[in-house]
Design a protein around this motif. Structure first.
Motif, mmCIF file in Angstrom:
data_model
loop_
_atom_site.group_PDB
_atom_site.id
_atom_site.type_symbol
_atom_site.label_atom_id
_atom_site.label_comp_id
_atom_site.label_asym_id
_atom_site.label_seq_id
_atom_site.Cartn_x
_atom_site.Cartn_y
_atom_site.Cartn_z
ATOM 1 N N SER A 32 3.794 -12.031 -4.837
ATOM 2 C CA SER A 32 2.943 -12.517 -3.738
ATOM 3 C C SER A 32 2.168 -11.388 -3.065
ATOM 4 N N ALA A 33 2.593 -10.146 -3.261
ATOM 5 C CA ALA A 33 1.923 -8.993 -2.647
ATOM 6 C C ALA A 33 0.893 -8.356 -3.575
ATOM 7 N N TRP A 34 0.783 -8.834 -4.795
ATOM 8 C CA TRP A 34 -0.185 -8.269 -5.739
ATOM 9 C C TRP A 34 -1.611 -8.604 -5.317
ATOM 10 N N GLY A 35 -2.514 -7.708 -5.595
ATOM 11 C CA GLY A 35 -3.938 -7.967 -5.389
ATOM 12 C C GLY A 35 -4.417 -7.800 -3.958
ATOM 13 N N HIS A 36 -3.605 -7.231 -3.090
ATOM 14 C CA HIS A 36 -3.983 -7.044 -1.686
ATOM 15 C C HIS A 36 -4.197 -5.582 -1.320
ATOM 16 N N GLY A 37 -4.052 -4.692 -2.284
ATOM 17 C CA GLY A 37 -4.229 -3.273 -2.013
ATOM 18 C C GLY A 37 -3.002 -2.586 -1.449
ATOM 19 N N TYR A 38 -1.864 -3.291 -1.391
ATOM 20 C CA TYR A 38 -0.654 -2.694 -0.827
ATOM 21 C C TYR A 38 -0.130 -1.533 -1.668
ATOM 22 N N ALA A 39 -0.182 -1.648 -2.991
ATOM 23 C CA ALA A 39 0.312 -0.557 -3.845
ATOM 24 C C ALA A 39 -0.506 0.709 -3.591
ATOM 25 N N THR A 40 -1.803 0.571 -3.519
ATOM 26 C CA THR A 40 -2.668 1.719 -3.253
ATOM 27 C C THR A 40 -2.370 2.319 -1.888
ATOM 28 N N GLU A 41 -2.255 1.482 -0.885
ATOM 29 C CA GLU A 41 -1.994 1.935 0.486
ATOM 30 C C GLU A 41 -0.647 2.665 0.571
ATOM 31 N N ALA A 42 0.383 2.090 -0.030
ATOM 32 C CA ALA A 42 1.715 2.709 0.001
ATOM 33 C C ALA A 42 1.732 4.006 -0.804
ATOM 34 N N ALA A 43 1.087 4.002 -1.955
ATOM 35 C CA ALA A 43 1.063 5.204 -2.792
ATOM 36 C C ALA A 43 0.349 6.353 -2.091
ATOM 37 N N LEU A 44 -0.731 6.070 -1.393
ATOM 38 C CA LEU A 44 -1.434 7.122 -0.646
ATOM 39 C C LEU A 44 -0.541 7.721 0.436
ATOM 40 N N ALA A 45 0.232 6.879 1.113
ATOM 41 C CA ALA A 45 1.162 7.390 2.132
ATOM 42 C C ALA A 45 2.231 8.267 1.482
ATOM 43 N N CYS A 46 2.703 7.866 0.310
ATOM 44 C CA CYS A 46 3.713 8.664 -0.399
ATOM 45 C C CYS A 46 3.132 10.005 -0.844
ATOM 46 N N LEU A 47 1.906 9.998 -1.337
ATOM 47 C CA LEU A 47 1.271 11.254 -1.731
ATOM 48 C C LEU A 47 1.120 12.182 -0.534
ATOM 49 N N ALA A 48 0.682 11.640 0.586
ATOM 50 C CA ALA A 48 0.530 12.456 1.790
ATOM 51 C C ALA A 48 1.867 13.070 2.189
ATOM 52 N N PHE A 49 2.925 12.279 2.160
ATOM 53 C CA PHE A 49 4.255 12.788 2.496
ATOM 54 C C PHE A 49 4.671 13.886 1.516
ATOM 55 N N GLY A 50 4.449 13.655 0.241
ATOM 56 C CA GLY A 50 4.827 14.634 -0.776
ATOM 57 C C GLY A 50 4.109 15.958 -0.617
ATOM 58 N N PHE A 51 2.823 15.911 -0.317
ATOM 59 C CA PHE A 51 2.053 17.148 -0.169
ATOM 60 C C PHE A 51 2.263 17.797 1.198
#
Length: 184
Positions: A100-119
């Motif tokens: 139900s969460a597919w296609g809303h940009g949530y994966a992209t949004e969450a992944a960007l937050a994870c990348l920011a945390f990692g760097f």
């Protein structure tokens, strides 16, 4: 365990109430299409406990993912140390969402937050992402978050039996890209 917030999502510690929807995700053939066999409730609960223990030990890992507006659990996202059996080393960013969460940009949004945390927080020199050759949706997310692929890095996952899920692609983003990511 740090929490990450984006405009629409909260990446947070796992709760007992997450276990049922997490198990439902892991029993959904469409969610598991590129991940292998369906999981029982017991297997799913064990994975959740392991994810929490690893996060507590390392200070990073897989966050539970919820919609901030509703509190609805919609999956997981995070950073994980690459398994020692792989033909490469490093830290991997990933995500898994309810259908139900597919296609809303949530994966992209969450992944960007994870990348920011990692760097920004962990100071990682590079972050990787991998998926099966056929998982075009995840590969599209990898490109949207600024990762690049060199086909020479593609690999056979030694933990997967022969078949369509064994051949994988590897994407990378170096720390030099950290200015493109921001922790909110």
């Amino acid at each position: 365990m740090p929490e990450l917030r984006t405009d629409r999502l909260l990446l947070r510690r796992w709760r007992e109430s997450d276990l049922e929807p997490w198990a439902a995700m892991n029993a959904d053939p469409e969610v598991r299409e590129y991940l292998g066999d369906l999981q029982t409730r017991e297997q799913s609960d064990a994975v959740a406990a392991l994810m929490q223990a690893e996060f507590d030990e390392r200070g990073f890992g897989w966050w539970a993912l919820e919609k901030r507006a509703t509190g609805e659990f919609v999956g997981r996202a995070g950073l994980d140390v690459v398994d020692g059996t792989m033909p490469f080393t490093g830290v991997d960013v990933g995500w898994r969402l309810t259908r139900s969460a597919w296609g809303h940009g949530y994966a992209t949004e969450a992944a960007l937050a994870c990348l920011a945390f990692g760097f920004e927080v962990l100071g990682l020199p590079e972050i990787l992402a991998s998926t099966t050759v056929g998982n075009l949706r995840s590969q599209a997310v990898m490109r949207r978050i600024g990762m690049t692929r060199d086909p020479a890095d593609d690999f056979e996952d030694p933990s997967v039996p022969e078949g369509p899920l064994r051949r994988c692609v590897l994407y990378r983003t170096p720390a030099a890209m950290r200015e493109a990511y921001r922790v909110t």
